[in-house]
Design an enzyme around this catalytic site. Structure first.
Site, PDB file in Angstrom:
ATOM      1  N   ASP A 134      48.636-111.358  15.337  1.00 28.98           N
ATOM      2  CA  ASP A 134      49.995-111.048  14.936  1.00 28.98           C
ATOM      3  C   ASP A 134      50.638-110.281  16.078  1.00 28.98           C
ATOM      4  O   ASP A 134      49.952-109.634  16.865  1.00 28.98           O
ATOM      5  CB  ASP A 134      50.002-110.218  13.657  1.00 28.98           C
ATOM      6  CG  ASP A 134      51.418-110.128  13.086  1.00 28.98           C
ATOM      7  OD1 ASP A 134      51.644-109.300  12.218  1.00 28.98           O
ATOM      8  OD2 ASP A 134      52.293-110.894  13.538  1.00 28.98           O
ATOM      9  N   SER A 135      51.980-110.355  16.136  1.00 28.17           N
ATOM     10  CA  SER A 135      52.700-109.851  17.313  1.00 28.17           C
ATOM     11  C   SER A 135      52.852-108.327  17.298  1.00 28.17           C
ATOM     12  O   SER A 135      53.205-107.730  18.303  1.00 28.17           O
ATOM     13  CB  SER A 135      54.106-110.463  17.323  1.00 28.17           C
ATOM     14  OG  SER A 135      54.721-110.162  16.063  1.00 28.17           O
ATOM     15  N   GLY A 136      52.601-107.700  16.146  1.00 22.49           N
ATOM     16  CA  GLY A 136      52.769-106.254  16.114  1.00 22.49           C
ATOM     17  C   GLY A 136      54.075-105.830  15.480  1.00 22.49           C
ATOM     18  O   GLY A 136      54.284-104.653  15.191  1.00 22.49           O
ATOM     19  N   GLY A 137      54.952-106.767  15.207  1.00 26.62           N
ATOM     20  CA  GLY A 137      56.246-106.457  14.577  1.00 26.62           C
ATOM     21  C   GLY A 137      56.039-105.675  13.296  1.00 26.62           C
ATOM     22  O   GLY A 137      56.676-104.664  13.029  1.00 26.62           O
ATOM     23  N   TYR A 138      55.105-106.109  12.501  1.00 24.16           N
ATOM     24  CA  TYR A 138      54.848-105.489  11.197  1.00 24.16           C
ATOM     25  C   TYR A 138      54.209-104.114  11.374  1.00 24.16           C
ATOM     26  O   TYR A 138      54.601-103.131  10.748  1.00 24.16           O
ATOM     27  CB  TYR A 138      53.911-106.386  10.410  1.00 24.16           C
ATOM     28  CG  TYR A 138      53.571-105.900   9.023  1.00 24.16           C
ATOM     29  CD1 TYR A 138      52.424-105.165   8.780  1.00 24.16           C
ATOM     30  CD2 TYR A 138      54.413-106.190   7.958  1.00 24.16           C
ATOM     31  CE1 TYR A 138      52.098-104.748   7.500  1.00 24.16           C
ATOM     32  CE2 TYR A 138      54.097-105.780   6.672  1.00 24.16           C
ATOM     33  CZ  TYR A 138      52.933-105.055   6.452  1.00 24.16           C
ATOM     34  OH  TYR A 138      52.621-104.650   5.187  1.00 24.16           O
ATOM     35  N   ASP A 171      58.919-110.223  15.790  1.00 20.71           N
ATOM     36  CA  ASP A 171      59.973-110.275  14.770  1.00 20.71           C
ATOM     37  C   ASP A 171      60.150-108.901  14.135  1.00 20.71           C
ATOM     38  O   ASP A 171      59.371-107.984  14.374  1.00 20.71           O
ATOM     39  CB  ASP A 171      59.587-111.285  13.677  1.00 20.71           C
ATOM     40  CG  ASP A 171      58.303-110.860  12.958  1.00 20.71           C
ATOM     41  OD1 ASP A 171      57.470-110.181  13.585  1.00 20.71           O
ATOM     42  OD2 ASP A 171      58.145-111.203  11.789  1.00 20.71           O
ATOM     43  N   GLN A 211      62.399-115.270   8.489  1.00 19.30           N
ATOM     44  CA  GLN A 211      62.724-114.017   7.818  1.00 19.30           C
ATOM     45  C   GLN A 211      63.892-114.260   6.843  1.00 19.30           C
ATOM     46  O   GLN A 211      64.043-115.375   6.354  1.00 19.30           O
ATOM     47  CB  GLN A 211      63.069-112.934   8.862  1.00 19.30           C
ATOM     48  CG  GLN A 211      61.878-112.487   9.705  1.00 19.30           C
ATOM     49  CD  GLN A 211      60.811-111.740   8.909  1.00 19.30           C
ATOM     50  OE1 GLN A 211      61.032-111.325   7.766  1.00 19.30           O
ATOM     51  NE2 GLN A 211      59.632-111.588   9.495  1.00 19.30           N
ATOM     52  N   GLY A 269      58.134-111.519   6.054  1.00 20.33           N
ATOM     53  CA  GLY A 269      59.035-110.763   5.188  1.00 20.33           C
ATOM     54  C   GLY A 269      58.661-110.827   3.722  1.00 20.33           C
ATOM     55  O   GLY A 269      59.443-110.438   2.854  1.00 20.33           O
ATOM     56  N   ASP A 322      46.418-114.869   5.342  1.00 20.61           N
ATOM     57  CA  ASP A 322      45.640-113.711   5.804  1.00 20.61           C
ATOM     58  C   ASP A 322      45.947-112.555   4.874  1.00 20.61           C
ATOM     59  O   ASP A 322      47.082-112.442   4.381  1.00 20.61           O
ATOM     60  CB  ASP A 322      46.032-113.320   7.236  1.00 20.61           C
ATOM     61  CG  ASP A 322      47.168-112.303   7.250  1.00 20.61           C
ATOM     62  OD1 ASP A 322      48.332-112.735   7.244  1.00 20.61           O
ATOM     63  OD2 ASP A 322      46.870-111.082   7.216  1.00 20.61           O
TER      64      ASP A 322
HETATM   65  C1  1UD Z   1      50.449-107.343   3.729  1.00 18.35           C
HETATM   66  N1  1UD Z   1      51.722-108.020   3.661  1.00 18.35           N
HETATM   67  C2  1UD Z   1      52.283-108.468   4.806  1.00 18.35           C
HETATM   68  N2  1UD Z   1      51.672-108.423   6.016  1.00 18.35           N
HETATM   69  C3  1UD Z   1      52.610-108.927   6.888  1.00 18.35           C
HETATM   70  C4  1UD Z   1      52.535-109.071   8.283  1.00 18.35           C
HETATM   71  C5  1UD Z   1      51.324-108.518   9.027  1.00 18.35           C
HETATM   72  C6  1UD Z   1      50.117-109.299   8.997  1.00 18.35           C
HETATM   73  C7  1UD Z   1      49.110-108.615   9.920  1.00 18.35           C
HETATM   74  O1  1UD Z   1      49.003-107.224   9.612  1.00 18.35           O
HETATM   75  C8  1UD Z   1      47.684-106.846   9.283  1.00 18.35           C
HETATM   76  O2  1UD Z   1      47.541-106.664   7.884  1.00 18.35           O
HETATM   77  C9  1UD Z   1      48.381-105.677   7.324  1.00 18.35           C
HETATM   78  C10 1UD Z   1      46.838-107.990   9.743  1.00 18.35           C
HETATM   79  O3  1UD Z   1      46.367-107.692  11.014  1.00 18.35           O
HETATM   80  C11 1UD Z   1      47.757-109.217   9.734  1.00 18.35           C
HETATM   81  O4  1UD Z   1      47.529-110.198  10.721  1.00 18.35           O
HETATM   82  C12 1UD Z   1      47.191-110.010  11.949  1.00 18.35           C
HETATM   83  C13 1UD Z   1      53.680-109.592   8.957  1.00 18.35           C
HETATM   84  N3  1UD Z   1      53.643-109.715  10.339  1.00 18.35           N
HETATM   85  C14 1UD Z   1      54.765-110.127  10.991  1.00 18.35           C
HETATM   86  N4  1UD Z   1      54.758-110.242  12.340  1.00 18.35           N
HETATM   87  N5  1UD Z   1      55.916-110.461  10.335  1.00 18.35           N
HETATM   88  C15 1UD Z   1      56.014-110.403   8.972  1.00 18.35           C
HETATM   89  O5  1UD Z   1      57.090-110.707   8.405  1.00 18.35           O
HETATM   90  C16 1UD Z   1      54.849-109.950   8.230  1.00 18.35           C
HETATM   91  C17 1UD Z   1      54.878-109.846   6.827  1.00 18.35           C
HETATM   92  C18 1UD Z   1      53.753-109.315   6.162  1.00 18.35           C
HETATM   93  N6  1UD Z   1      53.520-109.031   4.855  1.00 18.35           N
END
Ligand code: 1UD
Length: 376
Positions: free
Chosen positions: A92-96, A146, A194, A221, A271
Site C-alpha cells: 500500500d502507498s501509505g496514504g492510509y 491517495d 475514492q 475509502g 486484505d
Molecule cells: C481497515 N480498513 C481500511 N484499510 C484501508 C487502507 C489501508 C490498507 C493497508 O493498511 C494496513 O492495514 C490497516 C495494511 O497494511 C493494508 O495494506 C497494505 C487503504 N489504503 C489506501 N491507500 N487507500 C484507502 O482508501 C484505504 C482504505 C482502507 N480501509
C-alpha cells in the site's frame, strides 16, 4: 501482469480468475495476509506457504520506509530478498497510514508532510516519491498515493479530496511509467477509487480510474466505520463501472461475512488485519464459528482448535492449551492463533472459488455466513 477470468457465477457477480505476476500465480478471489512491516506478525514464511497456503502478502510503504528504511531494502535487493518471501507482494502507498498513524500530518497539493510515529522525525510523501519508494521496496503490485477520507465526511471535503486524489493519480502514473523496476522483474500500479459514500463522487472516481486502463483497480475509502450496507451499495455501484476483465481489490476488508458479500458483488482481492490482530487477542475464526478462547468454557476443552479445518493450526494443540497460552500472554499463543485465523481465511476463499466454479456460490454463501458468524 495478466488476469484471466475463469468462471462467472450465473446467480451473482462472483467470478474466479488467475492473476499471473513475475513472482507467481494468484487464484482469485484471494485473501492477502497483511505483513505491514515486512512480516505477517507471528507467522513464519514457511508456515505461510505450507499451512496457510498464502499466495500473496502485503507490505506497507509508510512502515517500511521508516523502518528498516530504503537503504537497507535496496542493499538487500528489495523486500522479497529481505524477508525471504519469493511469491507475490503488494504494498500500500501509505496514504492510509499517514491519515491513521501520524496525527501530525499536513495535506497539501504537493504531498503530505508528517512526523514519524516512531521517533517524531519529519518526512514528506509526494505521489512521485511514493512511486520511487515502492520501486525500491519492489512489490509486484503497488498502490497509487491517495487520500482515504474518514467516515463520515462532509460532501465538500470528499469532493475536493477526490479531485486531489485524481491529480495525484496522474502524477503517480506519469512517474511510474517513466521509471523501471530495480530488480529485473515487472511491477504494476493499481489506482484507487475514492469519493466517500456519495453516489455522484463514486461515479466520477470510478470512471476516472477506469479511464486509466491499468492492470487492476482498487476501491478505497471503505471499511472506515461506515455501515456494511453503505459499503455494499458503494461496491455494487463502482464495480458496475470498473472493467470486468481486470482484478478489483477492496482495501481493508474484512470479516468473513464482508468478504463473502463482496465476492458476490464482484470483488477479487481482499486484505485485512483482523485475522492476525484478533488472533493476538484470542478471537479465533473457525469452521464452527467464532471462538473467544479466553472464555471460561474452553478451560478444560482438550479438543483440537479446529478439527474440521484440519492442517497444522487446526489440529496442533487443544483449545484448553491455546486458552492457557493466550491468558499467559505467551508468544506461542499469538503464533498458533494467527496461524489458525490465516489458515481459516485462505480456506474460506478457496471454498468460495470452488463454489463459484460449480455455480453453487449463492446457496453456499447463505449457509456459510450463518455458520461462521455464530459466536460459540
Ligand atoms: C481497515 N480498513 C481500511 N484499510 C484501508 C487502507 C489501508 C490498507 C493497508 O493498511 C494496513 O492495514 C490497516 C495494511 O497494511 C493494508 O495494506 C497494505 C487503504 N489504503 C489506501 N491507500 N487507500 C484507502 O482508501 C484505504 C482504505 C482502507 N480501509
Amino acid at each position: 501482469m495478466q488476469f484471466t477470468l475463469q468462471a462467472t457465477d450465473p446467480h451473482s457477480k462472483a467470478r474466479t480468475g488467475l492473476l499471473t505476476t513475475d513472482h507467481g500465480l494468484i487464484e482469485t478471489p484471494i485473501f492477502m495476509p497483511v505483513g505491514t512491516a515486512g512480516t505477517v506478525k507471528a507467522v513464519h514464511q514457511r508456515e505461510l506457504v505450507a499451512d496457510v497456503k498464502a499466495e500473496i502478502i502485503l507490505g506497507n510503504t509508510y512502515h517500511l520506509y521508516l523502518r528498516p528504511g530504503l537503504d537497507t531494502l535496496e542493499k538487500a535487493g528489495g523486500l522479497h530478498r529481505f524477508n525471504g518471501w519469493e511469491r507475490p507482494i503488494l504494498t500500500d502507498s501509505g496514504g492510509y497510514q499517514v491519515y491513521s498513524l501520524s496525527n501530525t500530518r499536513k495535506i497539501k497539493e504537493e504531498g503530505v508532510t508528517f512526523k514519524s510515529h516512531i521517533d517524531g522525525s519529519k518526512h514528506v510523501f509526494t505521489p512521485e516519491s511514493v512511486m520511487d519508494i515502492q520501486r525500491i521496496i519492489g512489490a509486484d503490485i503497488i498502490m497509487a498515493f491517495d487520500e482515504c477520507t474518514p467516515y463520515p465526511c462532509e460532501y465538500g471535503y470528499a469532493r475536493a479530496s477526490m479531485e486531489m486524489t485524481h491529480r495525484w493519480l496522474t502524477r503517480c502514473i506519469d512517474r511510474f511509467d517513466a521509471t523501471e523496476g530495480k530488480y529485473g522483474y515487472q511491477q504494476t500500479l493499481f489506482p484507487i477509487v475514492q469519493g466517500s459514500t456519495y453516489k455522484d463522487l463514486r461515479q466520477q472516481s470510478a470512471e476516472f480510474v477506469a479511464e486509466q486502463q491499468r492492470d487492476g483497480n482498487a476501491i478505497g475509502g471503505l471499511a472506515v466505520g461506515e455501515p456494511a450496507e453503505e459499503m455494499y451499495t458503494t461496491i455494487e455501484q463502482v464495480n458496475a463501472i470498473l472493467p470486468s476483465d481486470k482484478p478489483r481489490y477492496l482495501m481493508g476488508v474484512g470479516t468473513p461475512e464482508n468478504i463473502l458479500e463482496a465476492i458476490a458483488l464482484g470483488i477479487d482481492m481482499f486484505d485485512c488485519v483482523m485475522p492476525t490482530r484478533n488472533a493476538r487477542h484470542g478471537v479465533l475464526y473457525t469452521t464452527q464459528g467464532i471462538i473467544n478462547i479466553k472464555n471460561e468454557r474452553w478451560k478444560d476443552d482438550f479438543s483440537p482448535i479446529d478439527a474440521e479445518l484440519g492442517g497444522y493450526a487446526g489440529t496442533c494443540y487443544s483449545k484448553a492449551y491455546l486458552r492457557h497460552l493466550i491468558k499467559s500472554e505467551e508468544i506461542l499463543g499469538a503464533q498458533i492463533a494467527s496461524l489458525q485465523n490465516l489458515t481459516f481465511y485462505l480456506w474460506l476463499v478457496k471454498e468460495a472459488r470452488q463454489e463459484i466454479n460449480t455455480g453453487n456460490f449463492v446457496k453456499w454463501k447463505a449457509n456459510m455466513t450463518k455458520k461462521l458468524m455464530q459466536r460459540l
